[in-house]
Write a protein that holds these residues in place. Structure first.
Motif, PDB file in Angstrom:
ATOM      1  N   UNK A  35       0.830  -1.202   0.000  1.00 13.35           N
ATOM      2  CA  UNK A  35       0.000   0.000   0.000  1.00 13.35           C
ATOM      3  C   UNK A  35       0.870   1.260   0.000  1.00 13.35           C
ATOM      4  N   UNK A  36       0.325   2.338  -0.565  1.00 10.05           N
ATOM      5  CA  UNK A  36       1.043   3.611  -0.561  1.00 10.05           C
ATOM      6  C   UNK A  36       0.319   4.609   0.326  1.00 10.05           C
ATOM      7  N   UNK A  37       0.885   5.806   0.478  1.00  9.49           N
ATOM      8  CA  UNK A  37       0.350   6.796   1.410  1.00  9.49           C
ATOM      9  C   UNK A  37      -1.060   7.249   1.031  1.00  9.49           C
ATOM     10  N   UNK A  38      -1.327   7.389  -0.242  1.00  6.88           N
ATOM     11  CA  UNK A  38      -2.643   7.822  -0.692  1.00  6.88           C
ATOM     12  C   UNK A  38      -3.699   6.780  -0.361  1.00  6.88           C
ATOM     13  N   UNK A  39      -3.403   5.505  -0.611  1.00  6.97           N
ATOM     14  CA  UNK A  39      -4.339   4.429  -0.285  1.00  6.97           C
ATOM     15  C   UNK A  39      -4.589   4.354   1.215  1.00  6.97           C
TER      16      UNK A  39
END
Length: 95
Positions: A35-39
């Protein structure tokens, strides 16, 4: 990742994270590896209905542990520090 509950694994509750909750309005979660920061931001806002200011992530590497002559490793995971907007809060200890 499509489901918000697949991204957020669990909250991390330690003495350090409790101090961050009180002083900086920051909550720590274990999140999915890919997962990334936006998700992560969208998942927290969807699950807890709060406004997120920022997300910082850390990849926690495994540590070597021993039990006598047996050697093993702890699991590697990704940790997210989620700073909530002013006046927002998440109650992790509700009954």
């Amino acid at each position: 990742m499509s489901n918000a509950r697949d991204i957020i694994v669990r909250p991390i509750i330690t003495e350090k994270t409790m101090q961050l909750m009180d002083s900086a309005n920051t909550i720590t979660f274990e999140v999915a590896k890919g997962s990334n920061k936006t998700e992560i931001k969208m998942a927290i806002e969807e699950i807890f209905n709060v406004k997120v200011d920022s997300v910082n992530t850390v990849n926690v590497h495994p540590k070597t542990k021993r039990m006598g002559r047996y050697v093993g490793k702890t699991k590697a995971y990704k940790k997210a520090y989620v700073k909530l907007a002013e006046g927002q809060s998440i109650n992790l200890f509700e009954d």
